[in-house]
Motif scaffolding. Structure first.
Motif, short mmCIF file in Angstrom:
data_model
loop_
_atom_site.label_atom_id
_atom_site.label_comp_id
_atom_site.label_asym_id
_atom_site.label_seq_id
_atom_site.Cartn_x
_atom_site.Cartn_y
_atom_site.Cartn_z
N LEU A 57 0.83 -1.20 0.00
CA LEU A 57 0.00 0.00 0.00
C LEU A 57 0.87 1.25 0.00
O LEU A 57 0.60 2.20 -0.74
N MET A 58 1.94 1.24 0.80
CA MET A 58 2.85 2.38 0.86
C MET A 58 3.65 2.51 -0.43
O MET A 58 3.70 3.58 -1.05
N GLN A 59 4.25 1.41 -0.86
CA GLN A 59 5.13 1.46 -2.04
C GLN A 59 4.37 1.81 -3.31
O GLN A 59 4.71 2.74 -4.04
N CYS A 60 3.29 1.08 -3.55
CA CYS A 60 2.52 1.28 -4.78
C CYS A 60 1.71 2.58 -4.72
O CYS A 60 1.66 3.33 -5.70
N GLY A 61 1.10 2.83 -3.57
CA GLY A 61 0.27 4.02 -3.44
C GLY A 61 1.06 5.31 -3.56
O GLY A 61 0.72 6.19 -4.35
N LEU A 62 2.14 5.41 -2.80
CA LEU A 62 2.91 6.66 -2.79
C LEU A 62 3.74 6.85 -4.06
O LEU A 62 4.06 7.98 -4.41
N GLN A 63 4.07 5.76 -4.75
CA GLN A 63 4.93 5.91 -5.94
C GLN A 63 4.25 6.78 -7.00
O GLN A 63 4.90 7.63 -7.62
#
Length: 201
Positions: A57-63
């Motif tokens: 969620l952090m990696q894909c969302g924030l990217q």
């Protein structure tokens, strides 16, 4: 803000890879998949390799969020200023071309159409194309960013829930099936993309 999110995002990725090298040292592959194939393949690969859903969620969302916030000024700058920096001009031109291909379909539905286009995880859709398309539709900046970022995060959460179910189902049958999940998703995206192009001719 985009640069600040990028710095924090990169720091978390590096720290996680340092403290938990298995499987997080391979996160660079997810980053590249997100950039070139999109959210669905990124998350499918993450589940297949045993990444935490919260990390995905952090990696894909924030990217895409930091990318949106960094690229939005490129759209506002216009071609004249960007022509002095060929790499930036090329990025803007590719975004504008992808948006132009979708503009006729989306403008009929207005804001809901833009939100749906960003939400669906197919090629030639997604956050950057939605950003360029919303700019072409003359949406106000705060409204445009809210629609694109909100739809992107909704899509990421939906994919995480979907692939969590698929991963549970695959593990119940045979854990080796998970290895083929990213390839199956990539094949499905390719069929939809090229099939749609063939039918539109």
């Amino acid at each position: 803000m985009g640069l600040a999110i990028l710095a924090g995002w990169a720091a978390v990725l590096l720290a996680t890879a340092w403290w938990w090298p298995e499987p997080y040292s391979g996160v660079w592959a997810l980053v590249l998949e997100m950039a070139f194939t999109g959210r669905a393949v990124n998350i499918a690969h993450g589940y297949a390799d045993g990444y935490s859903p919260w990390f995905l969620l952090m990696q894909c969302g924030l990217q895409d969020i930091w990318l949106i916030l960094i690229c939005y000024p490129l759209l506002l700058a216009g071609d004249e200023g960007l022509s002095r920096v060929p790499a930036l001009g090329k990025i803007r031109s590719s975004m504008a071309a992808a948006a132009a291909a979708q503009q006729g379909r989306v403008e009929r539905w207005g804001t809901p159409g833009l939100a749906f286009m960003v939400f669906i995880p197919f090629w030639s859709t997604g956050a950057l194309v939605g950003l360029a398309l919303g700019h072409a539709m003359a949406l106000r900046p705060h409204r445009l960013l809210a629609i694109v970022i909100g739809s992107h995060m909704a899509s990421v959460v939906t994919l995480l829930v979907l692939f969590d179910y698929v991963a549970s189902w695959a593990e119940a049958l045979n854990s080796s099936l998970l290895r083929f999940l990213p390839w199956a998703v990539l094949a499905l995206l390719a069929v939809v993309h090229f099939g749609g192009k063939a039918l539109s001719r």
